[in-house]
Write an enzyme that holds these catalytic residues in place. Structure first.
Site, mmCIF file in Angstrom:
data_model
loop_
_atom_site.group_PDB
_atom_site.id
_atom_site.type_symbol
_atom_site.label_atom_id
_atom_site.label_comp_id
_atom_site.label_asym_id
_atom_site.label_seq_id
_atom_site.Cartn_x
_atom_site.Cartn_y
_atom_site.Cartn_z
ATOM 1 N N SER A 138 0.626 -1.150 -0.023
ATOM 2 C CA SER A 138 0.108 0.112 0.133
ATOM 3 C C SER A 138 0.848 1.163 0.024
ATOM 4 O O SER A 138 1.969 1.162 0.347
ATOM 5 C CB SER A 138 -1.006 -0.027 1.226
ATOM 6 O OG SER A 138 -1.587 1.280 1.616
ATOM 7 N N TYR A 151 -2.513 -1.195 10.369
ATOM 8 C CA TYR A 151 -2.525 -1.167 8.983
ATOM 9 C C TYR A 151 -1.198 -0.913 8.441
ATOM 10 O O TYR A 151 -0.465 -1.506 7.672
ATOM 11 C CB TYR A 151 -3.569 -0.618 8.310
ATOM 12 C CG TYR A 151 -3.695 -0.754 6.790
ATOM 13 C CD1 TYR A 151 -4.266 -1.921 6.373
ATOM 14 C CD2 TYR A 151 -3.216 0.139 5.921
ATOM 15 C CE1 TYR A 151 -4.365 -2.194 4.696
ATOM 16 C CE2 TYR A 151 -3.412 -0.224 4.454
ATOM 17 C CZ TYR A 151 -4.183 -1.111 4.189
ATOM 18 O OH TYR A 151 -4.246 -1.435 2.798
#
Length: 256
Positions: A138, A151
């Site tokens: 990401s 995350y």
């Protein structure tokens, strides 16, 4: 002989687009997901692209299910040439309120599962002197945002893990790369939009424009097929010198 790709979290969102792209390119697939209609999704891709598609409902939280998925695929298809670790979950919360169980789930699914799948395919890839491992990280594997401690930690971890296995795999023609996309309009991101709207007490449209796309120079969500096509390119036999990278696909987010 066609190659085989295992794609975790491939019955929705980015993973589904990657699966379709690889099927179109003639790969045999092992698809994985927790959707109730997962088998039907896999069967539809098998029929549309006239290739072999296996389906596994293995939950990436549980090592024994991952073990069963990979070993079963190797028994049925003999080889896994491309491994794409895409499965992931998200939870948005201030760090002081972040639930411990959510932290553990995110680290397990977004990071530990990639270690487990890699470990299970490694010897087979070494023996055939070919392997392509692609970890869907990401933009948050390179930068941080508020309220996403688990995350961001997991995605930074996956980038570091990618670099390590790139070094270990180099003598055996096993490459490892991480893709670092910005926001893609997937079910996961749709949920984030709703969560952020509640956390900030603003509208969902304001979340998109003022929080998500605000950080990108190009004010557009990243197309899922762009990520899928990058996976195809990195999986090619001619891509053997591209390894150990963390490639931003983020509309210029990391350029700032």
């Amino acid at each position: 002989m066609s190659k085989t790709a295992l794609i975790t979290g491939s019955t929705s969102g980015i993973g589904l687009e990657i699966a379709r792209c690889f099927a179109r390119a003639g790969y045999k697939l092992i698809m994985n997901g927790l959707e109730e209609n997962g088998p039907e999704i896999a069967k539809a891709i098998e029929k549309e692209f006239r290739t072999t598609v296996l389906f596994s409902s293995a939950n990436m939280l549980f090592p024994e299910q991952i073990d069963e998925m990979v070993k079963g695929a190797l028994q049925q298809l003999n080889t896994i040439d491309v491994l794409i670790n895409n499965a992931g979950i998200q939870h948005v919360s201030p760090v002081e309120d972040f639930p411990i169980e959510k932290w553990n789930q995110i680290i397990s699914i977004n990071l530990t599962s990639a270690f487990l799948t890699t470990r299970l395919v490694w010897n087979q890839m070494k023996s055939q002197k070919f392997g392509r491992i692609i970890n869907i990280a990401s933009a948050h594997g390179l930068v941080a945002s508020e309220f996403k401690s688990a995350y961001v930690a997991a995605k930074h971890g996956i980038v570091g893990f990618t670099k390590t296995i790139a070094l270990e795999g180099a003598p055996y023609n096993i490459t490892a790369n991480a893709l670092c996309p910005g926001y893609v309009k997937t079910p996961l991101v749709e949920k984030q939009i709703k969560d952020q709207a509640r956390a900030h007490q603003i509208s969902e449209r304001e979340v998109e424009n003022k929080i998500m796309l605000h950080k990108q120079a190009v004010k557009e969500f990243i197309p899922a097929d762009l990520i899928a096509n990058m996976c195809i390119m990195l999986s090619d036999e001619k891509s053997g010198t591209i390894t150990g990278t963390a490639i931003p696909i983020d509309g210029g987010w990391n350029a700032q």
